[in-house]
Design a protein around this motif. Sequence first.
Motif, mmCIF file in Angstrom:
data_model
loop_
_atom_site.group_PDB
_atom_site.id
_atom_site.type_symbol
_atom_site.label_atom_id
_atom_site.label_comp_id
_atom_site.label_asym_id
_atom_site.label_seq_id
_atom_site.Cartn_x
_atom_site.Cartn_y
_atom_site.Cartn_z
ATOM 1 N N SER A 281 11.648 72.324 38.869
ATOM 2 C CA SER A 281 12.407 72.494 38.571
ATOM 3 C C SER A 281 12.717 74.728 38.436
ATOM 4 C CB SER A 281 13.612 72.368 37.545
ATOM 5 O OG SER A 281 13.371 70.547 36.778
ATOM 6 N N ILE A 282 14.124 74.698 39.774
ATOM 7 C CA ILE A 282 14.606 76.284 39.313
ATOM 8 C C ILE A 282 15.480 75.920 39.119
ATOM 9 C CG2 ILE A 282 13.847 76.554 41.961
ATOM 10 C CD1 ILE A 282 16.480 75.804 43.083
ATOM 11 N N ARG B 269 18.992 77.550 37.815
ATOM 12 C CA ARG B 269 20.202 79.047 38.104
ATOM 13 C C ARG B 269 21.042 79.017 37.091
ATOM 14 N NH1 ARG B 269 16.485 79.962 41.236
ATOM 15 N NH2 ARG B 269 16.763 80.264 43.444
ATOM 16 N N LEU C 72 24.650 78.061 41.002
ATOM 17 C CA LEU C 72 24.513 77.330 40.820
ATOM 18 C C LEU C 72 24.807 76.338 42.044
ATOM 19 C CD1 LEU C 72 25.342 75.815 37.241
ATOM 20 C CD2 LEU C 72 23.158 76.164 38.398
ATOM 21 N N ALA D 147 22.348 77.898 45.119
ATOM 22 C CA ALA D 147 21.582 76.658 45.033
ATOM 23 C C ALA D 147 20.816 75.379 45.618
ATOM 24 C CB ALA D 147 20.614 76.359 43.395
ATOM 25 N N VAL E 40 19.460 66.223 45.753
ATOM 26 C CA VAL E 40 19.209 67.945 44.490
ATOM 27 C C VAL E 40 19.694 66.780 42.986
ATOM 28 C CG1 VAL E 40 21.584 68.338 45.190
ATOM 29 C CG2 VAL E 40 20.105 69.866 44.052
ATOM 30 N N VAL F 274 21.379 68.537 38.949
ATOM 31 C CA VAL F 274 21.448 69.804 38.815
ATOM 32 C C VAL F 274 21.635 69.208 37.807
ATOM 33 C CG1 VAL F 274 22.785 71.719 38.276
ATOM 34 C CG2 VAL F 274 22.710 70.771 41.048
ATOM 35 N N GLN G 129 15.813 68.060 44.981
ATOM 36 C CA GLN G 129 15.006 69.653 44.471
ATOM 37 C C GLN G 129 16.047 69.506 43.116
ATOM 38 O OE1 GLN G 129 13.922 73.026 45.638
ATOM 39 N NE2 GLN G 129 13.908 72.622 43.151
ATOM 40 N N ILE H 274 16.967 71.543 39.739
ATOM 41 C CA ILE H 274 17.925 72.350 39.426
ATOM 42 C C ILE H 274 18.049 72.888 37.953
ATOM 43 C CG2 ILE H 274 19.747 74.316 39.716
ATOM 44 C CD1 ILE H 274 19.401 73.390 42.491
ATOM 45 N N THR I 14 19.719 74.300 34.422
ATOM 46 C CA THR I 14 20.882 75.760 33.582
ATOM 47 C C THR I 14 21.362 74.827 32.208
ATOM 48 O OG1 THR I 14 22.803 76.752 34.052
ATOM 49 C CG2 THR I 14 23.202 74.369 34.149
#
Length: 220
Positions: free
Chosen positions: A90-91, A93, A99, A102, A115, A117, A177, A179, A181
Amino acid sequence: MENAKSGQAVEFDGLQGAAYLNGKRGHLVRFLRDEQRWVVSCDDDDDYNVVNVKPANLKLAGPKKEYFVHPLTGQTMVPKTTSTPVSDTSIVREGIADLHSAVLSAFHRQRKGGVVVSCGDKYMLAIEFDGPHGNGGVYGEMVFADKGASAQAVVRDRGCQRATELGRNFLAGETVQYIDTTNEIDFFSLLSKYESQAKWGGHIDMKSGLRLHIVTIASN
């Protein structure tokens, strides 16, 4: 079959009219008091079928498939596989602007797929990209697990280690993808932004068990 409960695994035994089921397995759905029979979901690799069976023709068995009643609709679901942890890279942010950027970057880079999140173990939103919108935006379909009791019941009852797994199930077979947080305020600000641009058509996504929204995400 004393003290049997909905969701327990059973094995068919001693049936005559449907002898082909003997030795096969199913899960108890509900008990019909007037008929004194159990509604049983038959474990099957392709279809979901139910039969009404006398308790005398059932015996308890060890679990094999997960049994799930959706808390919003009451729909009975037997997922083909239980949830497994997401291990994809994961990336990370922080900040709603980062966010949002992304999410859009994932679409413009992939042009397909989706995606997810996530924030901690309990919360996530997932978007399947359907195409571009306006000047740099995107439209698609979205599911999410927020703080609501019904969404958290899905996370719990599906046996997820992280809500992210529901997003992975929603996007099964797609390029995804991930993401992350760590800031709940940022996550729920992003979710609120996307909810304001979404509508619910009254449908439940069967892969994730969550409400399915049509969403249009502007670039700003």
